[in-house]
Design a protein around this motif. Structure first.
Motif, PDB file in Angstrom:
ATOM      1  N   PRO A 251       0.825  -1.212   0.000  1.00  0.00           N
ATOM      2  CA  PRO A 251       0.000   0.000   0.000  1.00  0.00           C
ATOM      3  C   PRO A 251       0.860   1.263   0.000  1.00  0.00           C
ATOM      4  O   PRO A 251       2.084   1.198   0.142  1.00  0.00           O
ATOM      5  CB  PRO A 251      -0.777  -0.120   1.312  1.00  0.00           C
ATOM      6  N   ILE A 252       0.203   2.400  -0.139  1.00  0.00           N
ATOM      7  CA  ILE A 252       0.883   3.672   0.070  1.00  0.00           C
ATOM      8  C   ILE A 252       1.061   3.836   1.575  1.00  0.00           C
ATOM      9  O   ILE A 252       0.102   3.738   2.346  1.00  0.00           O
ATOM     10  CB  ILE A 252       0.064   4.844  -0.502  1.00  0.00           C
ATOM     11  N   VAL A 253       2.300   4.058   2.009  1.00  0.00           N
ATOM     12  CA  VAL A 253       2.609   4.089   3.437  1.00  0.00           C
ATOM     13  C   VAL A 253       3.133   5.466   3.836  1.00  0.00           C
ATOM     14  O   VAL A 253       4.068   5.989   3.227  1.00  0.00           O
ATOM     15  CB  VAL A 253       3.656   3.008   3.789  1.00  0.00           C
ATOM     16  N   ASP A 254       2.514   6.038   4.868  1.00  0.00           N
ATOM     17  CA  ASP A 254       2.972   7.300   5.445  1.00  0.00           C
ATOM     18  C   ASP A 254       4.139   6.983   6.380  1.00  0.00           C
ATOM     19  O   ASP A 254       3.945   6.382   7.447  1.00  0.00           O
ATOM     20  CB  ASP A 254       1.830   7.969   6.211  1.00  0.00           C
ATOM     21  N   VAL A 255       5.325   7.402   6.004  1.00  0.00           N
ATOM     22  CA  VAL A 255       6.515   7.043   6.769  1.00  0.00           C
ATOM     23  C   VAL A 255       6.567   7.732   8.129  1.00  0.00           C
ATOM     24  O   VAL A 255       7.322   7.305   9.013  1.00  0.00           O
ATOM     25  CB  VAL A 255       7.801   7.369   5.974  1.00  0.00           C
TER      26      VAL A 255
ATOM     27  N   VAL B  62      11.790  15.659   0.221  1.00  0.00           N
ATOM     28  CA  VAL B  62      11.896  14.210   0.408  1.00  0.00           C
ATOM     29  C   VAL B  62      13.306  13.672   0.205  1.00  0.00           C
ATOM     30  O   VAL B  62      13.547  12.486   0.398  1.00  0.00           O
ATOM     31  CB  VAL B  62      10.913  13.468  -0.519  1.00  0.00           C
ATOM     32  N   MET B  63      14.232  14.517  -0.196  1.00  0.00           N
ATOM     33  CA  MET B  63      15.617  14.078  -0.344  1.00  0.00           C
ATOM     34  C   MET B  63      16.529  14.915   0.538  1.00  0.00           C
ATOM     35  O   MET B  63      16.164  16.025   0.939  1.00  0.00           O
ATOM     36  CB  MET B  63      16.060  14.168  -1.808  1.00  0.00           C
TER      37      MET B  63
ATOM     38  N   ASP C  22      14.431  17.415  12.904  1.00  0.00           N
ATOM     39  CA  ASP C  22      13.791  17.392  14.223  1.00  0.00           C
ATOM     40  C   ASP C  22      14.341  18.524  15.089  1.00  0.00           C
ATOM     41  O   ASP C  22      15.158  19.338  14.636  1.00  0.00           O
ATOM     42  CB  ASP C  22      13.960  16.024  14.891  1.00  0.00           C
ATOM     43  N   LYS C  23      13.931  18.569  16.349  1.00  0.00           N
ATOM     44  CA  LYS C  23      14.341  19.660  17.242  1.00  0.00           C
ATOM     45  C   LYS C  23      15.838  19.648  17.521  1.00  0.00           C
ATOM     46  O   LYS C  23      16.404  20.665  17.954  1.00  0.00           O
ATOM     47  CB  LYS C  23      13.569  19.581  18.550  1.00  0.00           C
ATOM     48  N   ASP C  24      16.475  18.510  17.276  1.00  0.00           N
ATOM     49  CA  ASP C  24      17.923  18.416  17.479  1.00  0.00           C
ATOM     50  C   ASP C  24      18.713  18.717  16.216  1.00  0.00           C
ATOM     51  O   ASP C  24      19.940  18.589  16.192  1.00  0.00           O
ATOM     52  CB  ASP C  24      18.293  17.009  17.982  1.00  0.00           C
ATOM     53  N   GLY C  25      17.991  19.090  15.146  1.00  0.00           N
ATOM     54  CA  GLY C  25      18.666  19.440  13.914  1.00  0.00           C
ATOM     55  C   GLY C  25      19.039  18.262  13.033  1.00  0.00           C
ATOM     56  O   GLY C  25      19.824  18.405  12.098  1.00  0.00           O
ATOM     57  N   LYS C  26      18.441  17.103  13.307  1.00  0.00           N
ATOM     58  CA  LYS C  26      18.739  15.906  12.512  1.00  0.00           C
ATOM     59  C   LYS C  26      17.607  15.637  11.527  1.00  0.00           C
ATOM     60  O   LYS C  26      16.431  15.839  11.842  1.00  0.00           O
ATOM     61  CB  LYS C  26      18.917  14.694  13.437  1.00  0.00           C
ATOM     62  N   TYR C  27      17.966  15.187  10.340  1.00  0.00           N
ATOM     63  CA  TYR C  27      16.965  14.844   9.340  1.00  0.00           C
ATOM     64  C   TYR C  27      16.028  13.760   9.873  1.00  0.00           C
ATOM     65  O   TYR C  27      16.478  12.764  10.453  1.00  0.00           O
ATOM     66  CB  TYR C  27      17.626  14.320   8.069  1.00  0.00           C
ATOM     67  N   ILE C  28      14.721  13.926   9.643  1.00  0.00           N
ATOM     68  CA  ILE C  28      13.761  12.953  10.174  1.00  0.00           C
ATOM     69  C   ILE C  28      13.568  11.743   9.254  1.00  0.00           C
ATOM     70  O   ILE C  28      12.950  10.761   9.661  1.00  0.00           O
ATOM     71  CB  ILE C  28      12.392  13.614  10.437  1.00  0.00           C
ATOM     72  N   HIS C  29      14.109  11.812   8.026  1.00  0.00           N
ATOM     73  CA  HIS C  29      13.845  10.735   7.074  1.00  0.00           C
ATOM     74  C   HIS C  29      15.076   9.876   6.759  1.00  0.00           C
ATOM     75  O   HIS C  29      15.138   9.236   5.706  1.00  0.00           O
ATOM     76  CB  HIS C  29      13.270  11.319   5.776  1.00  0.00           C
TER      77      HIS C  29
ATOM     78  N   ALA D  59      15.926   7.034   7.979  1.00  0.00           N
ATOM     79  CA  ALA D  59      15.545   5.625   7.832  1.00  0.00           C
ATOM     80  C   ALA D  59      14.857   5.369   6.498  1.00  0.00           C
ATOM     81  O   ALA D  59      14.969   4.279   5.925  1.00  0.00           O
ATOM     82  CB  ALA D  59      14.639   5.201   8.985  1.00  0.00           C
ATOM     83  N   VAL D  60      14.144   6.377   5.990  1.00  0.00           N
ATOM     84  CA  VAL D  60      13.473   6.238   4.698  1.00  0.00           C
ATOM     85  C   VAL D  60      14.501   6.164   3.569  1.00  0.00           C
ATOM     86  O   VAL D  60      14.410   5.314   2.679  1.00  0.00           O
ATOM     87  CB  VAL D  60      12.505   7.418   4.462  1.00  0.00           C
ATOM     88  N   TRP D  61      15.474   7.055   3.600  1.00  0.00           N
ATOM     89  CA  TRP D  61      16.499   7.057   2.558  1.00  0.00           C
ATOM     90  C   TRP D  61      17.288   5.741   2.578  1.00  0.00           C
ATOM     91  O   TRP D  61      17.611   5.184   1.536  1.00  0.00           O
ATOM     92  CB  TRP D  61      17.430   8.255   2.756  1.00  0.00           C
ATOM     93  N   GLN D  62      17.566   5.270   3.781  1.00  0.00           N
ATOM     94  CA  GLN D  62      18.250   3.986   3.923  1.00  0.00           C
ATOM     95  C   GLN D  62      17.409   2.871   3.283  1.00  0.00           C
ATOM     96  O   GLN D  62      17.923   2.016   2.557  1.00  0.00           O
ATOM     97  CB  GLN D  62      18.471   3.698   5.415  1.00  0.00           C
ATOM     98  N   TYR D  63      16.116   2.903   3.534  1.00  0.00           N
ATOM     99  CA  TYR D  63      15.197   1.898   2.992  1.00  0.00           C
ATOM    100  C   TYR D  63      15.156   1.947   1.464  1.00  0.00           C
ATOM    101  O   TYR D  63      15.234   0.904   0.797  1.00  0.00           O
ATOM    102  CB  TYR D  63      13.801   2.138   3.566  1.00  0.00           C
ATOM    103  N   LEU D  64      15.027   3.122   0.920  1.00  0.00           N
ATOM    104  CA  LEU D  64      14.871   3.274  -0.530  1.00  0.00           C
ATOM    105  C   LEU D  64      16.022   2.656  -1.305  1.00  0.00           C
ATOM    106  O   LEU D  64      15.815   2.033  -2.358  1.00  0.00           O
ATOM    107  CB  LEU D  64      14.752   4.754  -0.894  1.00  0.00           C
TER     108      LEU D  64
END
Length: 337
Positions: free
Chosen positions: A253-257, A287-288, A296-303, A305-310
């Motif tokens: 399905p389409i998944v909201d990460v 998205v890239m 996030d609040k600590d200045g780290k990219y929130i995605h 794990a998504v990029w790793q997955y892709l």
């Protein structure tokens, strides 16, 4: 002095980043030509080189033996992550400035865009509107670049991506990726040429074209897409249409990460609703890795794990087939504009 130079190099390429190797396409292959009719030139009006190509690999990371060909402008944050995954990466310069050539009467005829994309990527004659010879197409530019890298940067072991007869790339070891029009060209190329994987950021589109439903040399389970729901590609049904026409709904399905954890139901269709302050343009490129990506609040990219997955999720691990979305308009010719 040596210590100072080392520090300067580290600062120039970013923390824990492999140095970027750059070389102009026109210096690698004397057959490379300018195409001023589509504003595809080697230098701009101020003399700045326009045909610079970029590559990087981190020899300290265990190699996966795969090469990412990135079909957009060079992105240091992206290449740093690709290298950290054990992937080689290149960004070739190829004749892709053809948008202004298309007559309005043919722009939405369902075939013209896809044919030009295929010619630009292969250097073969697929379109009557452009004339892009082999040395100026993505395939040959990438091959020539990798050949040059194999000779000039042997520690990178680039030669593993060249066929035994030395006449081309090992496309079974290649991941083709891009964002926006680069994502669309990546997907179109993968229909024609089997590759290891395709990663589409904010794409593919070509919402009046039919190439998405053509038989595919690259199986659908090897094609991954990620886009933001505020992107105009969603309001126009462009992404859902392309993904379904390419059969990606057969793999989950389409998944909201943002409300799901890896492995995201093993799907090939990923979306985000991350806060971009309602800016659809930022949403498109968020998205890239890069300046538009959400942190996030600590200045780290929130995605991360998504990029790793892709780029790394095993292609044989797929989600359950899902029905086509009846709310997604496939026949855009009949949709009110």
């Amino acid at each position: 002095m040596k210590h100072l130079l080392t520090c300067l190099l580290a600062l120039s390429v970013g923390l824990n980043a492999a140095p970027t190797i750059s070389k102009r396409a026109s210096e690698i292959d004397p057959r490379a030509k300018e195409h001023p009719e589509i504003d595809f030139v080697f230098t701009d009006k101020k003399g700045k080189p326009q045909d610079l190509q970029n590559a990087s690999v981190d020899p300290s990371v265990k190699s996966q033996g795969k090469l990412v060909i990135w079909l957009m402008g060079y992105s240091a944050p992206l290449f740093e992550r690709l290298n950290s995954y054990g992937l080689h990466a290149i960004q070739p310069h190829y004749a892709n400035k053809w948008f202004g050539l298309i007559p309005p009467a043919r722009l939405n005829d369902g075939k013209t865009l896809g044919d030009i994309r295929l010619e630009a990527s292969t250097g073969e004659d697929h379109s009557d509107l452009v004339s892009i010879p082999q040395p100026d197409g993505m395939m040959e530019r990438s091959f020539q670049f990798v050949q040059w890298l194999a000779k000039e940067h042997p520690e990178g072991k680039w030669g593993q991506f060249i066929t035994e007869d030395g006449k081309g790339l090992r496309w079974d070891k290649v991941i083709v990726s891009g964002a926006s029009h680069g994502a669309t060209t990546s997907a179109r190329f993968a229909k024609h040429q089997k590759v290891d994987r395709v990663v589409c950021f904010c794409g593919p589109r070509d919402n009046y074209e039919s190439w998405q439903s053509l038989p595919s040399a690259t199986p659908g389970n090897r094609i991954f897409g990620f886009s933001h729901v505020l992107d105009g590609g969603w309001s126009g049904d462009h992404y859902c249409r392309s993904w379904e026409m390419m059969g990606l709904n057969q793999f989950g399905p389409i998944v909201d990460v943002d409300i799901s954890a890896p492995p995201f139901q093993n799907t090939r269709r990923l979306i985000t609703n991350a806060d971009v302050k309602g800016d659809d343009k930022r949403a498109h490129s968020s998205v890239m890795p890069g300046g538009a990506a959400v942190k996030d609040k600590d200045g780290k990219y929130i995605h991360e794990a998504v990029w790793q997955y892709l780029f790394n999720h095993p292609v044989d691990q797929t989600g359950s087939p899902t029905p086509a979305d009846s709310d997604c308009v496939k026949d855009q010719q009949k949709k009110p504009r």
